[in-house]
Design an enzyme around this catalytic site. Sequence first.
Site, PDB file in Angstrom:
ATOM      1  N   PRO A 276     -20.969   9.747  15.887  1.00 32.52           N
ATOM      2  CA  PRO A 276     -20.310  10.102  17.087  1.00 32.52           C
ATOM      3  C   PRO A 276     -21.127  10.833  18.341  1.00 32.52           C
ATOM      4  O   PRO A 276     -20.687  10.650  19.273  1.00 32.52           O
ATOM      5  CB  PRO A 276     -19.322  11.409  16.352  1.00 32.52           C
ATOM      6  CG  PRO A 276     -19.376  11.266  15.137  1.00 32.52           C
ATOM      7  CD  PRO A 276     -20.696  10.760  14.586  1.00 32.52           C
TER       8      PRO A 276
ATOM      9  N   GLU B 225     -21.353  14.911   5.486  1.00 32.31           N
ATOM     10  CA  GLU B 225     -21.602  15.477   6.944  1.00 32.31           C
ATOM     11  C   GLU B 225     -22.439  14.815   7.865  1.00 32.31           C
ATOM     12  O   GLU B 225     -22.652  15.172   9.113  1.00 32.31           O
ATOM     13  CB  GLU B 225     -21.879  17.229   6.954  1.00 32.31           C
ATOM     14  CG  GLU B 225     -20.946  18.107   6.446  1.00 32.31           C
ATOM     15  CD  GLU B 225     -19.655  18.069   7.064  1.00 32.31           C
ATOM     16  OE1 GLU B 225     -19.501  17.843   8.437  1.00 32.31           O
ATOM     17  OE2 GLU B 225     -18.343  18.049   6.485  1.00 32.31           O
TER      18      GLU B 225
ATOM     19  N   ARG C 131     -19.529 -13.254  16.480  1.00 35.57           N
ATOM     20  CA  ARG C 131     -18.646 -14.332  17.200  1.00 35.57           C
ATOM     21  C   ARG C 131     -19.491 -14.778  18.574  1.00 35.57           C
ATOM     22  O   ARG C 131     -18.944 -15.625  19.315  1.00 35.57           O
ATOM     23  CB  ARG C 131     -17.178 -13.886  17.428  1.00 35.57           C
ATOM     24  CG  ARG C 131     -17.274 -12.443  18.368  1.00 35.57           C
ATOM     25  CD  ARG C 131     -15.716 -11.691  18.096  1.00 35.57           C
ATOM     26  NE  ARG C 131     -14.724 -12.814  18.295  1.00 35.57           N
ATOM     27  CZ  ARG C 131     -14.276 -13.367  19.276  1.00 35.57           C
ATOM     28  NH1 ARG C 131     -14.746 -13.067  20.387  1.00 35.57           N
ATOM     29  NH2 ARG C 131     -13.193 -14.243  19.224  1.00 35.57           N
TER      30      ARG C 131
ATOM     31  N   ASP D 182     -13.302 -14.397  26.873  1.00 38.12           N
ATOM     32  CA  ASP D 182     -12.561 -13.140  26.373  1.00 38.12           C
ATOM     33  C   ASP D 182     -12.710 -11.977  27.132  1.00 38.12           C
ATOM     34  O   ASP D 182     -13.738 -12.117  28.251  1.00 38.12           O
ATOM     35  CB  ASP D 182     -13.402 -12.555  25.017  1.00 38.12           C
ATOM     36  CG  ASP D 182     -12.907 -13.599  23.815  1.00 38.12           C
ATOM     37  OD1 ASP D 182     -11.844 -14.209  23.923  1.00 38.12           O
ATOM     38  OD2 ASP D 182     -13.458 -13.821  23.043  1.00 38.12           O
TER      39      ASP D 182
END
Length: 255
Positions: free
Chosen positions: A91, A118, A156, A171
């Site tokens: 994160p 953790e 992709r 896209d």
Amino acid sequence: MRFDIITLFPELFAPLLTSGITRRAYESGLVDVRLWNPRDHAEGNYRRVDDRTFGGGPGMVMLAEPLFHCLTAIRADRQDLAPTPLVLFSPIGQTLNHKAVAQWSDSAGAVLLCGRYEGVDQRFIDQYVGQQISLGDFVLSGGEIAAMALLDAVARLQPGVLNDEGSHQLDSFNPALDGLLDTPHYTRPEVWQGHAVPTALTSGHHARIERWRREQSLHLTAMHRPELLVQARLAGKLSREDETFLKEDQHASPP
Ligand SMILES: C[S@@+](CC[C@H](N)C(=O)[O-])C[C@H]1O[C@@H](n2cnc3c(N)ncnc32)[C@H](O)[C@@H]1O
């Protein structure tokens, strides 16, 4: 391109490598994926890969030593001239976006470390991790889903992987679309539950279809991601016709 993935749960990657677009990229060798379990590089009868956190508190922490041995084995196996970058999913990292994916898709690959519990002993991160990548401002149970997201997005973009070569260029976020969001798509039947497909799309008139698609992209981008419109404008990608449409578009709020 080769991605070596350090994970305590290599079995999670099986569906990715045996289905759809990612399977094609993997089986063709365009995206080589190797899975490494730190447990295979841990010592002792229990092959321990985690321990309690110093200072107390809940949860376990991934041990540095098995990760170091695992990384050493990967580097020996890759035989790269320069050490391959080691990426940790966390994160803390930079949030993954199209620009980063496009850069990775042009690279020789990387070693991807999927954290668990953790997280990873900070000393290993300080010594060996070159980059941290986040999927967003939320907490996953492990880095595996983030690694799969990166692999899927990179796969992709490889030439020859999608059925329709170049379709990814249309896209959302792609330069061919000036970084805007994709247009809405419709398929058969022409009328579904009383709702007809927009007439421009069934007109057979190429220029009219293209103009309709462009306006839908502009409209959706103004509604949902106005900052992308600002970037396109600054890069000189919006035509006078685009600007006129945006001024007159009642349902969007152009920046
Ligand atoms: C339960 S999480 C640890 C969360 C960590 N204690 C914190 O609060 O930042 C276990 C692992 O999942 C992965 N992870 C969790 N959230 C993520 C995210 N948003 N993006 C990428 N990886 C994530 C990381 O590899 C992390 O080490």
